[in-house]
Design a protein around this motif. Structure first.
Motif, mmCIF file in Angstrom:
data_model
loop_
_atom_site.group_PDB
_atom_site.id
_atom_site.type_symbol
_atom_site.label_atom_id
_atom_site.label_comp_id
_atom_site.label_asym_id
_atom_site.label_seq_id
_atom_site.Cartn_x
_atom_site.Cartn_y
_atom_site.Cartn_z
ATOM 1 N N THR A 296 0.829 -1.213 0.000
ATOM 2 C CA THR A 296 0.000 0.000 0.000
ATOM 3 C C THR A 296 0.860 1.259 0.000
ATOM 4 O O THR A 296 0.596 2.224 -0.732
ATOM 5 C CB THR A 296 -0.922 -0.009 1.233
ATOM 6 O OG1 THR A 296 -1.756 -1.171 1.190
ATOM 7 C CG2 THR A 296 -1.804 1.230 1.269
ATOM 8 N N ILE B 112 -8.344 0.905 -4.906
ATOM 9 C CA ILE B 112 -8.305 1.127 -3.455
ATOM 10 C C ILE B 112 -9.676 1.526 -2.911
ATOM 11 O O ILE B 112 -9.902 1.478 -1.698
ATOM 12 C CB ILE B 112 -7.265 2.206 -3.109
ATOM 13 C CG1 ILE B 112 -7.665 3.575 -3.679
ATOM 14 C CG2 ILE B 112 -5.885 1.788 -3.569
ATOM 15 C CD1 ILE B 112 -6.724 4.695 -3.274
ATOM 16 N N ALA C 1 0.468 3.672 6.203
ATOM 17 C CA ALA C 1 0.787 2.256 5.949
ATOM 18 C C ALA C 1 2.143 1.889 6.535
ATOM 19 O O ALA C 1 2.318 0.802 7.109
ATOM 20 C CB ALA C 1 0.751 1.979 4.445
#
Length: 495
Positions: free
Chosen positions: A75, A136, A206
């Motif tokens: 990510t 996403i 992330a």
């Protein structure tokens, strides 16, 4: 405070328990003893099971953490890539505007070519960003990006139209005035900057999550390793106790086994001596019985034959019928005398006593071959050798029993007899080409012939072997020392 043992009465105990339903101390002690015994026996299994469960659980936790960390890193990388694409998109849009302005000010053919190249790059970037935002599932960012994409498409379409033909005269000023206003470019740049900021925050979030997962995984691994170390320490401690106890038990068993081996060895020596004594007694009885048959029965049969022959000679002319009956009686007496001789030879072969083992074996095998139609192959010493009465009798009896078994069961056509004699040992080998002995017959204890031969040979300290010959048949081998071994001279146990 001091511990109270299970067998000790509790403090301030009275004759009557406060709770009549409470279990008796003896029952508690028995249950505790059973629990301790169960733990002593199966604690290693419990510890091993727990260690396996912990290990498997740790592997699952590590694998799930690895998957999460990999997903978070992916990510972050995608967010960084989106940020770079947004920066590239902003630069390319600015390049489009610059190409239009340059072409409006100076009609140079290089500006349209560069514009088209930049427009293709912008479309590829827009396609990549559109796929990314759809993957996403960020609806807010997707709505903002849709506005940016529409503005970029309009810019490309209008620019393409403006660059379609070079401006001339007053058209240069009109086209320059028709270029996008500065506020439109500022709005587009602000939207792109906002998306870049969102992607940078997404990447940072992330990365922070992946670092947290790494710390959690490290703590879990450390805790599981520590727990496994404790369990294995307990397991190996218990295993050491069990091994020590097993070593003591094994040492006691080895001592008992050595005592039993000594006892068995002593009893075996006594049984060998007993077997040799019984064989000696049997041979002596056979010798005595053969002597009685030869002296008593032989003289009776010979005298009877002489008398019958004399009477037959007297009546041969006057009473031919009676003479014929007497001739038949003479034949029966001859058969009786031959039977007596054969029985005496089986019980105490005179050829063995008179000529030795080599001649006796040759005579024995030749007679058996004539009765059964065998072809014989000898490998014997050229001269008779004296081996002692006991050894010669033992080898002769083994040969007798072997030939009897071959005649009964082998269905053989050829027999080979080999005798080897050296300074220390004598060996006898008899091989036939029959159907061969079955493996299960080698293990049968009821086969008295084989058992008798083994005992006769072992009593002399020898070795007896029987096996299937190749490609078929049976081979019997006997080897014994020329002098009687010390094992055969063990004293007989007293009755």
């Amino acid at each position: 405070m001091p511990a109270i043992l299970p067998d000790d009465p509790p403090p301030f105990a009275t004759d009557e328990p406060d709770n009549p339903k409470a279990p008796a101390p003896a029952g508690l002690a028995r249950r505790a003893a059973r629990f301790n015994e169960w733990m002593r026996r199966y604690s290693w299994a419990v510890a091993m099971t727990v260690a396996i469960v912990i290990t498997v659980g740790g592997l699952i936790i590590l694998e799930s953490g690895r998957i999460r960390i990999a997903s978070e890193y992916e990510t972050a990388l995608e967010a960084k890539g989106a940020t770079a694409q947004l920066s590239t998109l902003a630069a390319d849009i600015a390049t489009l505007t610059a190409d239009e302005r340059g072409f409006a000010l100076k009609a140079d053919g290089a500006f349209p070519a560069h514009f088209r190249e930049t427009a293709q790059r912008v479309r590829r970037t827009l396609a990549w960003l559109d796929a990314y935002y759809r993957r996403i599932g960020d609806d807010t960012a997707l709505a903002s990006f849709a506005q940016i994409r529409a503005a970029a498409d309009d810019e490309i379409a209008q620019g393409t139209a403006r660059l379609a033909a070079p401006p001339t005269g007053a058209a240069l000023r009109e086209r320059a005035l028709a270029l996008p206003a500065a506020d439109t470019s500022a709005t587009l740049d602000a939207a792109l900057s906002l998306l870049r900021l969102n992607e940078e925050q997404r990447a940072q979030h992330a990365l922070d999550a992946s670092r947290a997962d790494q710390r959690i995984s490290t703590l879990c691994v450390a805790a599981l390793c520590a727990l496994n170390i404790v369990l294995f320490i307990l397991l190996f401690r218990n295993l050491g106790i069990q091994l020590d106890k097993q070593a003591r038990v094994q040492k006691a068993l080895i001592t008992q086994q050595e005592e039993l081996d000594q006892l068995v060895f002593a009893r075996t020596r006594q049984l060998e001596a007993l077997a040799w004594h019984l064989q000696s007694v049997s041979e002596n009885e056979k010798t005595e019985l053969a002597r009685e048959l030869h002296d008593e029965l032989g003289s009776i049969l010979t005298a009877s034959k002489m008398d019958v022959a004399w009477v037959r000679g007297k009546l041969k002319d006057s009473e031919p019928a009676m003479a014929e009956k007497l001739a038949r009686a003479l034949g029966n007496l001859d058969q009786g005398i031959a039977l007596k001789r054969r029985i005496i030879e089986d019980m105490r072969p005179t050829v063995l006593a008179s000529f030795g083992l080599v001649t006796a074996l040759r005579s024995l095998v030749d007679e058996a071959a004539q009765r059964n139609g065998w072809s014989v192959e000898f490998d014997l010493p050229g001269d008779d050798v004296k081996l002692g009465e006991a050894i010669e009798i033992a080898l002769f009896r083994v040969a007798q029993e072997t030939l009897t078994n071959a005649a009964k069961y082998a269905r053989a056509s050829r027999i080979r007899v080999t005798l080897r004699v050296d300074e220390e040992n004598v060996s006898l080998s008899i091989t036939d080409d029959g159907i061969g002995i079955r493996p299960q017959d080698l293990k049968r204890t009821q086969t008295h012939g084989l058992v008798g031969m083994r005992q006769r040979v072992s009593a002399r300290g020898g070795r007896f072997e029987i096996e299937r010959a190749s490609p078929h048949g049976t081979a019997i081998s006997v080897s014994m020392p020329r002098e009687r071994s010390a094992g055969a001279s063990v004293a007989m146990p007293s009755a």
